[in-house]
Design a protein around this motif. Structure first.
Motif, PDB file in Angstrom:
ATOM      1  N   UNK A 110     -10.069   6.725  -6.227  1.00 40.28           N
ATOM      2  CA  UNK A 110     -10.828   7.443  -5.813  1.00 40.28           C
ATOM      3  C   UNK A 110     -12.391   7.315  -5.575  1.00 40.28           C
ATOM      4  N   UNK A 111     -12.799   6.444  -6.421  1.00 49.34           N
ATOM      5  CA  UNK A 111     -13.723   6.857  -6.712  1.00 49.34           C
ATOM      6  C   UNK A 111     -14.365   4.700  -6.189  1.00 49.34           C
ATOM      7  N   UNK A 112     -12.979   4.317  -6.869  1.00 50.44           N
ATOM      8  CA  UNK A 112     -13.361   2.674  -6.415  1.00 50.44           C
ATOM      9  C   UNK A 112     -12.935   2.629  -5.089  1.00 50.44           C
ATOM     10  N   UNK A 113     -12.387   3.428  -4.346  1.00 47.38           N
ATOM     11  CA  UNK A 113     -12.177   3.624  -2.691  1.00 47.38           C
ATOM     12  C   UNK A 113     -13.687   4.124  -1.886  1.00 47.38           C
ATOM     13  N   UNK A 119       0.758  -1.102  -0.051  1.00 45.28           N
ATOM     14  CA  UNK A 119       0.351  -0.041   0.197  1.00 45.28           C
ATOM     15  C   UNK A 119       1.226   1.868   0.098  1.00 45.28           C
ATOM     16  N   UNK A 120       0.446   2.108   0.017  1.00 46.93           N
ATOM     17  CA  UNK A 120       0.886   3.499  -0.605  1.00 46.93           C
ATOM     18  C   UNK A 120       0.817   4.488   0.498  1.00 46.93           C
ATOM     19  N   UNK A 121       1.770   5.269   1.164  1.00 50.19           N
ATOM     20  CA  UNK A 121       1.435   5.935   2.402  1.00 50.19           C
ATOM     21  C   UNK A 121       0.533   7.319   2.279  1.00 50.19           C
ATOM     22  N   UNK A 122       0.556   7.942   0.606  1.00 56.32           N
ATOM     23  CA  UNK A 122       0.347   9.202   0.598  1.00 56.32           C
ATOM     24  C   UNK A 122      -1.005   9.604   0.435  1.00 56.32           C
ATOM     25  N   UNK A 123      -1.837   8.681  -0.626  1.00 62.45           N
ATOM     26  CA  UNK A 123      -3.244   9.047  -0.246  1.00 62.45           C
ATOM     27  C   UNK A 123      -4.448   8.384   0.344  1.00 62.45           C
ATOM     28  N   UNK A 124      -5.072   8.920   0.620  1.00 61.87           N
ATOM     29  CA  UNK A 124      -6.304   8.845   2.343  1.00 61.87           C
ATOM     30  C   UNK A 124      -6.825   8.527   0.841  1.00 61.87           C
ATOM     31  N   UNK A 125      -8.180   8.604   0.146  1.00 64.03           N
ATOM     32  CA  UNK A 125      -9.001   7.976  -0.650  1.00 64.03           C
ATOM     33  C   UNK A 125      -8.216   7.848  -1.310  1.00 64.03           C
ATOM     34  N   UNK A 126      -7.460   6.726  -2.355  1.00 64.58           N
ATOM     35  CA  UNK A 126      -7.252   6.509  -3.355  1.00 64.58           C
ATOM     36  C   UNK A 126      -6.841   4.713  -2.312  1.00 64.58           C
ATOM     37  N   UNK A 127      -7.777   4.593  -3.374  1.00 61.87           N
ATOM     38  CA  UNK A 127      -7.165   2.156  -2.971  1.00 61.87           C
ATOM     39  C   UNK A 127      -6.539   1.834  -2.948  1.00 61.87           C
ATOM     40  N   UNK A 128      -5.058   2.434  -3.343  1.00 59.52           N
ATOM     41  CA  UNK A 128      -3.539   2.264  -2.864  1.00 59.52           C
ATOM     42  C   UNK A 128      -3.109   2.542  -1.655  1.00 59.52           C
ATOM     43  N   UNK A 129      -3.818   3.385  -1.310  1.00 56.56           N
ATOM     44  CA  UNK A 129      -4.173   3.286   0.429  1.00 56.56           C
ATOM     45  C   UNK A 129      -3.658   1.837   0.837  1.00 56.56           C
ATOM     46  N   UNK A 165     -16.734   6.017  -3.480  1.00 56.53           N
ATOM     47  CA  UNK A 165     -17.542   7.239  -4.565  1.00 56.53           C
ATOM     48  C   UNK A 165     -18.297   8.292  -3.556  1.00 56.53           C
ATOM     49  N   UNK A 166     -18.141   8.416  -2.269  1.00 61.43           N
ATOM     50  CA  UNK A 166     -19.141   9.506  -1.743  1.00 61.43           C
ATOM     51  C   UNK A 166     -17.912   9.919  -1.533  1.00 61.43           C
ATOM     52  N   UNK A 167     -16.994   9.914  -1.167  1.00 60.08           N
ATOM     53  CA  UNK A 167     -15.201  11.497  -0.601  1.00 60.08           C
ATOM     54  C   UNK A 167     -15.354  11.653  -1.833  1.00 60.08           C
ATOM     55  N   UNK A 168     -15.151  10.206  -3.079  1.00 57.43           N
ATOM     56  CA  UNK A 168     -14.518  10.945  -4.135  1.00 57.43           C
ATOM     57  C   UNK A 168     -15.535  12.493  -4.845  1.00 57.43           C
ATOM     58  N   UNK A 169     -16.713  11.990  -4.724  1.00 56.46           N
ATOM     59  CA  UNK A 169     -17.622  13.446  -5.662  1.00 56.46           C
ATOM     60  C   UNK A 169     -17.719  14.446  -4.397  1.00 56.46           C
ATOM     61  N   UNK A 170     -17.931  14.320  -3.207  1.00 56.21           N
ATOM     62  CA  UNK A 170     -17.068  15.227  -2.298  1.00 56.21           C
ATOM     63  C   UNK A 170     -16.493  15.875  -2.239  1.00 56.21           C
ATOM     64  N   UNK A 176     -15.308   2.409 -19.729  1.00 52.15           N
ATOM     65  CA  UNK A 176     -16.154   2.310 -19.496  1.00 52.15           C
ATOM     66  C   UNK A 176     -16.596   2.947 -18.034  1.00 52.15           C
ATOM     67  N   UNK A 177     -15.880   4.249 -18.002  1.00 51.76           N
ATOM     68  CA  UNK A 177     -15.637   5.053 -16.713  1.00 51.76           C
ATOM     69  C   UNK A 177     -16.768   5.517 -16.352  1.00 51.76           C
ATOM     70  N   UNK A 178     -17.415   5.801 -14.920  1.00 46.29           N
ATOM     71  CA  UNK A 178     -18.826   5.571 -14.076  1.00 46.29           C
ATOM     72  C   UNK A 178     -19.140   7.024 -14.372  1.00 46.29           C
ATOM     73  N   UNK A 179     -20.674   7.899 -14.933  1.00 46.41           N
ATOM     74  CA  UNK A 179     -20.781   9.231 -14.834  1.00 46.41           C
ATOM     75  C   UNK A 179     -20.407  10.142 -13.736  1.00 46.41           C
TER      76      UNK A 179
END
Length: 480
Positions: free
Chosen positions: A395-398, A48-58, A400-405, A230-233
């Motif tokens: 971020x969306x994969x981690x 996992x990566x130490x940098x993203x808060x709302x990224x799936x790589x975290x 969705x609500x936090x991404x759009x926020x 096919x990215x989500x809307x």
């Protein structure tokens, strides 16, 4: 010195000029890749990566460019200024690709001038040159791709298996080698081609199965190869996934079509180099997709390039004339365009901001930062955490609500957007005024929780006025 070696050295010289004539790097994403290399050097392989808060790589990091990052480690260790080390890595990577392509074509079409091959590869397309100089994992992948095709013979089946295995660890576009192998087998379905196709298939299957990111690679490649198509809307588009403009297409393909016409004029289909039909097919197929997504442009252009130079049957002195004309016409254009590209990736103001954060914000602090600035900030100040970066789908994969926020904050398109950083428990907000000028101005005027602490021509840094006060935590903000 042989013409092949002389042409190759000329190519390295041209690439060196285009890289070192300008300050900085041509694309900021390379900083993220070097940040990964530095992380591996410091902590070993990570899941996992130490940098993203709302990224799936975290929590689930798939390193699509594992081998690419490993090869960067020696350049991280060089006692040179950071951008010099990065440029040297790009130069070595792109020179390797040039050499492999040159060797492959020379083996199949020894009468083709190596000088024309090199000049056209480097200067034949402004867009191709620029994208190659970005220094991404596709440089390593295509080097392995053409090495595999160079060895395309049953006596090298184990080498092809090993190359296919490694190709998976270089670039998420690795299935392109499998597609090419399938095309070869369809074009000539003999026993040996089918065995080589099996070697490629099993090599890639093994590369995916025992991937360094196990077990997260399966979900990671699904996001990268399937969900991305096919990215989500509502997902913010990455620039290279957008349709290219007419100018970009002209700059990209203008010099290809005259040489294609020469090839078709001088030969009928049964006179073409046998496997070159596959490259023509792949070039046309990718050209169709390139009209809707810039990401596959280099594949289309490269396939046309290979087809042309496997079948360009014109006198050698005419080939040299074409090389000279391309050099005279294209060098000023490409030099100007690359200057613009380097300017667009200028990090002068970003360095000032990251230095300010390093001296004024405690290590480990969360920074509310837009995803496009993530690569440079992770490289310069890796001891901090950020929202996410590189691809909005991470971020969306981690969540969705936090991404759009967070997206609503930077687009400032909902009432009360100025409360979002506080609600998500961020004490420091960095806004890129080049992309979000209105947001920076509105946030400054509307917020009572943050103070403008620092500002330059490109960035504004806001810090919480009462950092010790209890934060209202609400990770379920609903957007209309």
């Amino acid at each position: 010195m042989t013409p092949l070696r002389s042409a190759f050295l000329i190519g390295i010289f041209i690439y060196a000029i285009l890289l070192f004539a300008f300050h900085g790097v041509p694309d900021a994403d390379i900083f993220y890749h070097f940040a990964i290399a530095k992380l591996y050097l410091k902590e070993g392989f990570v899941s996992n990566l130490p940098w993203p808060e709302i990224g799936i790589q975290s929590k689930e990091f798939t390193d699509f460019h594992f081998l690419f990052h490993i090869l960067q480690i020696p350049f991280v260790l060089l006692p040179l200024e950071e951008t010099i080390s990065i440029k040297l890595f790009i130069l070595c990577s792109i020179s390797t690709l040039l050499y492999v392509v040159l060797k492959y074509i020379h083996t199949k079409a020894p009468s083709t001038s190596p000088y024309l091959i090199v000049i056209f590869f480097i200067l034949g397309s402004v867009l191709f040159t620029g994208r190659m100089l970005f220094g991404r994992g596709n440089l390593i992948f295509f080097s392995l791709y053409f090495t595999c095709l160079y060895f395309w013979n049953i006596k090298y089946v184990y080498r092809i298996f090993a190359i296919s295995f490694l190709a998976v660890w270089t670039y998420s576009g690795f299935p392109y080698l499998l597609i090419t192998s399938i095309c070869f087998s369809i074009l000539d379905p003999n026993k040996n081609n089918l065995k080589l196709l099996a070697a490629v298939s099993f090599g890639m299957l093994l590369g995916i199965t025992i991937h360094p990111s196990f077990p997260y690679q399966f979900k990671g490649y699904f996001i990268e190869l399937v969900l991305q198509t096919m990215p989500p809307n509502g997902i913010e588009p990455i620039a290279e996934w957008l349709p290219p403009s007419r100018e970009i297409l002209i700059l990209g393909f203008a010099t290809i079509f005259p040489l294609l016409l020469i090839c078709f004029k001088n030969a009928t289909s049964n006179q073409f180099e046998p496997n070159s039909i596959v490259f023509l097919f792949l070039g046309i197929t990718n050209l169709i997709f390139a009209s809707s997504s810039l990401r596959v442009f280099e594949m289309s252009w490269l396939m046309f390039f290979i087809f042309i130079f496997l079948n360009l049957k014109i006198p050698n002195h005419f080939q040299l004339v074409i090389a000279v004309l391309i050099f005279i016409i294209q060098v000023p254009i490409i030099y100007d365009k690359m200057g613009q590209q380097f300017k667009s990736s200028e990090t002068k103001y970003g360095q000032i901001v990251t230095d300010w954060i390093r001296f004024n914000i405690p290590k480990g602090e969360k920074i509310f930062l837009a995803w496009a600035d993530y690569p440079y900030f992770t490289y310069k100040i890796p001891d901090y955490r950020f929202l996410f970066g590189l691809n909005p789908l991470y971020a969306w994969s981690y969540d969705q609500n936090l991404y759009f926020t967070q997206k609503a904050f930077f687009e400032s398109n909902v009432q009360g957007f100025q409360h979002i950083p506080k609600a998500l428990d961020y004490k420091t907000v960095v806004i890129n005024k080049h992309y979000y000028g209105y947001t920076a101005k509105s946030f400054k005027n509307l917020t009572t929780d943050y103070l403008l602490a620092f500002e330059n021509e490109k960035y504004a840094i806001f810090v919480k006025t009462n950092p010790d006060k209890n934060i209202i935590k609400d990770n379920n903000i609903k957007l209309k």
